[in-house]
Scaffold this motif. Sequence first.
Motif, PDB file in Angstrom:
ATOM      1  N   VAL A  99      -5.809  -4.458   3.015  1.00  0.00           N
ATOM      2  CA  VAL A  99      -4.508  -4.757   3.611  1.00  0.00           C
ATOM      3  C   VAL A  99      -4.078  -6.183   3.303  1.00  0.00           C
ATOM      4  CG1 VAL A  99      -3.265  -5.016   5.796  1.00  0.00           C
ATOM      5  CG2 VAL A  99      -4.762  -3.037   5.427  1.00  0.00           C
ATOM      6  N   ARG A 100      -5.003  -7.144   3.454  1.00  0.00           N
ATOM      7  CA  ARG A 100      -4.640  -8.563   3.330  1.00  0.00           C
ATOM      8  C   ARG A 100      -4.650  -9.057   1.889  1.00  0.00           C
ATOM      9  NH1 ARG A 100      -8.598  -9.407   7.523  1.00  0.00           N
ATOM     10  NH2 ARG A 100      -9.863 -10.379   5.897  1.00  0.00           N
ATOM     11  N   ASP A 101      -5.520  -8.509   1.074  1.00  0.00           N
ATOM     12  CA  ASP A 101      -5.717  -9.013  -0.288  1.00  0.00           C
ATOM     13  C   ASP A 101      -5.905  -7.834  -1.232  1.00  0.00           C
ATOM     14  OD1 ASP A 101      -6.317 -10.462  -2.568  1.00  0.00           O
ATOM     15  OD2 ASP A 101      -8.382 -10.918  -1.947  1.00  0.00           O
ATOM     16  N   ALA A 102      -4.816  -7.116  -1.497  1.00  0.00           N
ATOM     17  CA  ALA A 102      -4.897  -5.898  -2.290  1.00  0.00           C
ATOM     18  C   ALA A 102      -5.440  -6.166  -3.692  1.00  0.00           C
ATOM     19  CB  ALA A 102      -3.522  -5.230  -2.379  1.00  0.00           C
ATOM     20  N   SER A 103      -5.033  -7.268  -4.300  1.00  0.00           N
ATOM     21  CA  SER A 103      -5.503  -7.579  -5.660  1.00  0.00           C
ATOM     22  C   SER A 103      -7.001  -7.836  -5.674  1.00  0.00           C
ATOM     23  CB  SER A 103      -4.755  -8.798  -6.208  1.00  0.00           C
ATOM     24  OG  SER A 103      -3.383  -8.529  -6.354  1.00  0.00           O
ATOM     25  N   GLY A 104      -7.495  -8.606  -4.705  1.00  0.00           N
ATOM     26  CA  GLY A 104      -8.926  -8.867  -4.626  1.00  0.00           C
ATOM     27  C   GLY A 104      -9.713  -7.606  -4.356  1.00  0.00           C
ATOM     28  N   ALA A 105      -9.185  -6.739  -3.483  1.00  0.00           N
ATOM     29  CA  ALA A 105      -9.859  -5.478  -3.197  1.00  0.00           C
ATOM     30  C   ALA A 105      -9.893  -4.594  -4.432  1.00  0.00           C
ATOM     31  CB  ALA A 105      -9.164  -4.767  -2.046  1.00  0.00           C
ATOM     32  N   GLU A 106      -8.815  -4.605  -5.191  1.00  0.00           N
ATOM     33  CA  GLU A 106      -8.774  -3.792  -6.411  1.00  0.00           C
ATOM     34  C   GLU A 106      -9.829  -4.271  -7.405  1.00  0.00           C
ATOM     35  OE1 GLU A 106      -5.362  -1.972  -9.407  1.00  0.00           O
ATOM     36  OE2 GLU A 106      -4.798  -3.038  -7.580  1.00  0.00           O
ATOM     37  N   GLU A 107     -10.002  -5.577  -7.513  1.00  0.00           N
ATOM     38  CA  GLU A 107     -11.052  -6.107  -8.389  1.00  0.00           C
ATOM     39  C   GLU A 107     -12.432  -5.674  -7.910  1.00  0.00           C
ATOM     40  OE1 GLU A 107     -10.644 -10.310  -8.617  1.00  0.00           O
ATOM     41  OE2 GLU A 107      -8.660 -10.250  -9.572  1.00  0.00           O
TER      42      GLU A 107
END
Length: 291
Positions: free
Chosen positions: A153-161
């Motif tokens: 929720v907060r850091d979609a790009s980081g989670a995707e990585e």
Amino acid sequence: MAALVSAPARLGVTRLPGGRLLGWAEWGPPDGVPVLLCPGAATSRRLGFGAGVVAALGVRLVSVDRPGLGVSTPAPGRTFADFAADVRALCGLRGLGVPAVVGNSQGAPFALACAEAGAAAALSLVSAADEVAAPEFAAALPTELRVLTARAVRDASGAEELFARFDADAMWSLVTDGSQDCDLAVYRDRDFSAAYRRALAEGFAQGAAAGYARDTVLAMGRWPFALDRITVPVDIWYGEHDTGHSPDRGAFLATRIPGARRRVVPGIGGALLWTHAEAVLTSLLGRHPVA
């Protein structure tokens, strides 16, 4: 054990407006009632369901590779609405009309997006990934899942990585390590495990970031569609031993969709789609307005 899956009768790709390719697989008669499958996490179009059932019911089952999975062209940054638009275009080009849709596991929110967008005539959610980011579930989630959900929720790009580090073997372990004996009897069946693992290998063939990671960030974040605006018939199916897809086996989800019918099936968990394919399809066809 009776066959739970079979090889597709037809395989192909369709070029969408704009040039991207969308891969699909079909089972059953070409002139059957169209039923579109949104497959589970990281699996390709090849893993269908209802071996020995779809033909008898007159179903033309169509499974689709989401962008970046299998042979479908990646679409970085894609959204649920983008997928619904892809489905609408595919249905027009393949003569599917407005099909009934089945969403399994992580495919469920994509199926819901199709329903909200008017690209589904009826909907069956089977072992559905729930909206775990909904605040109503915050206290019910295990710590690790709560942390991952908050990051999505907060850091979609980081989670995707982070999710892009997964591969086919890791996904197979994730599925089997968390399963009870009733599901392991399905997953460890020789023919089924071979089909499932092939679908996973194909799902990751283009690289995890292209498909699975994007799917997971979308599914684990807040869903942008309004469930109370879905007007098509909806069935929600869970196995009584399913502990991985929804904190309450879809009880809250069913209250959010007008007229949704929820069924909890004894003696099975997350493998419900394959053990109860006939019941799922028969119910879906019964609620399909043109079936």
